[in-house]
Design a protein around this motif. Sequence first.
Motif, mmCIF file in Angstrom:
data_model
loop_
_atom_site.group_PDB
_atom_site.id
_atom_site.type_symbol
_atom_site.label_atom_id
_atom_site.label_comp_id
_atom_site.label_asym_id
_atom_site.label_seq_id
_atom_site.Cartn_x
_atom_site.Cartn_y
_atom_site.Cartn_z
ATOM 1 N N MET A 106 120.500 -23.368 7.124
ATOM 2 C CA MET A 106 121.619 -22.718 6.447
ATOM 3 C C MET A 106 122.797 -22.554 7.414
ATOM 4 N N ALA A 107 122.486 -22.145 8.644
ATOM 5 C CA ALA A 107 123.557 -21.896 9.615
ATOM 6 C C ALA A 107 124.333 -23.183 9.923
ATOM 7 N N GLN A 108 123.636 -24.315 9.835
ATOM 8 C CA GLN A 108 124.327 -25.587 10.102
ATOM 9 C C GLN A 108 125.380 -25.901 9.041
ATOM 10 N N ASP A 109 125.117 -25.448 7.809
ATOM 11 C CA ASP A 109 126.087 -25.684 6.732
ATOM 12 C C ASP A 109 127.431 -25.044 7.033
ATOM 13 N N ASP A 110 127.412 -24.040 7.899
ATOM 14 C CA ASP A 110 128.652 -23.330 8.218
ATOM 15 C C ASP A 110 129.679 -24.274 8.861
ATOM 16 N N ASP A 111 129.194 -25.321 9.535
ATOM 17 C CA ASP A 111 130.115 -26.283 10.150
ATOM 18 C C ASP A 111 130.989 -26.952 9.084
ATOM 19 N N GLN A 112 130.367 -27.288 7.954
ATOM 20 C CA GLN A 112 131.137 -27.911 6.862
ATOM 21 C C GLN A 112 132.217 -26.970 6.357
#
Lengths: 264, 219
Positions: B150-156
């Motif tokens: 989920m935290a990786q989606d923050d990059d988008q």
Amino acid sequence: MGNEDDEKETEKLMKSIIDIEKLDLYYENFHALKSVDLQVPEKQVTAFIGPSGCGKSTLLRTLNRMNDMIPGTRIEGTVNIGGKNIYGPEVEVESLRKQVGMVFQQPNPFPKSIYDNVAYGPRLHGVRSKSELDELVEQSLRQSALWEEVKDFLKKSALSLSGGQQQRLCIARALAVQPDILLMDEATSALDPVSTLKIEELVQELRDRYTIVMVTHNMHQAARVSGRTVFFLNGVIVEAADTELLFSNPKDSRTEDYISGRFG
Amino acid sequence: MIRRKEFDKDLEELRSLLQQMGEHVTDALEGAVVALQTLDTTRAQDIVKADLRLNAMEDRIMEIGSRLIITQQPVAKDLRRILVAFKISNDLERMGDLALDVAKVTMRLQGQHLIKPLVDIPRMAEIVTLMTTDSIQSYLDENTDLAYKMAQDDDQVDQLYSTMINELYTFMLEKPDALSQVIVLTLVGRYIERIGDHATNIGESVVYLVTGKRPDLNQ
């Protein structure tokens, strides 16, 4: 655990005063301690916790050979204190108990005066000089935080003191022979909360001078007072760790279950 | 000693309240973006009003958690469960406030037309809504893998936010009379991006709950 933590751990354990290796203890056919290995660091408070019958008091009593008095007790393995096996043939139990004092659950002052209670041990070990005894009595009562309350009544019977005062007197009596190690077997469980707090404060004051090993049924007392905590279950040490770590993030799920009140 | 039965019941209530707060936030965010796209001020007003419920749930979590600490003196994971409930409810309350800020923009734009159809904002909101759902799911299942994913989606989200800023900046130069709307739309982007950051915080709380360690997922 990171390298730094490992190093800290090692450094602490290197200064251990009690080294227990492969200790097995049987009461007749009952296997009360099973292959216990433990190092107790010097000049720290170590708490033993665990449910009833887990072996914590048995191990505590092993440290000054109180189990010798229980018929049918058999011990295998070694308990080194200050590098010397206390179960070795040349060990004199009296001198061991001078080095390793003990305070019990019920305050047990002798039916003598306050002064004579504290002077009892030193006299037994050959101190005769009045001035030396006076000094030992005052010093011990000061260390056990009782001096101010009793200094004007030293000739009064120890039995006239309150339960909490009696327990501090017993601590003074143990300290008077200048031990290295003080064992406390549920030493506050018969006391009211205020007396308990006084003993806990006292333990914290004494920890720089003595190695203290306490058995407690009160986990929060272990958390408040000790630097290391050892959790026992069915005669086995499940986990021994820095107290903060053991209560915040124990490694073994059985420790977690016990301290979280899931059994015991 | 903890009385487990009551204690577990209260812990379950904390969990349930956090789940409800999470649902409230995703509903509020989705609703606020639809209201903005359609300039539906009635819908925006409803979102503002509903925020009281979210605050009440946060208060309730504070109340239960404090009581458990006082009466049960929890340790280890039990203590982390309560600390994490405080932290997550605080994040969710802030997320709710930010969704409310989006709704307030719609109310401010009453009587105007949008200078252009919204593209990046709904896309950002969609990802952030998913992040919020995933963060709460990772909490409910104690699933740290989901928390990290989920935290990786923050990059988008950050990427879209930066694209959006650039576009609006160009727009502003081309149509200076649209300045005030450009500013509030930039703020909307900022609000949604912040909601994503709070979702990442929730992920951190989940990792702390499970492992006792504090990671930084906001990198």
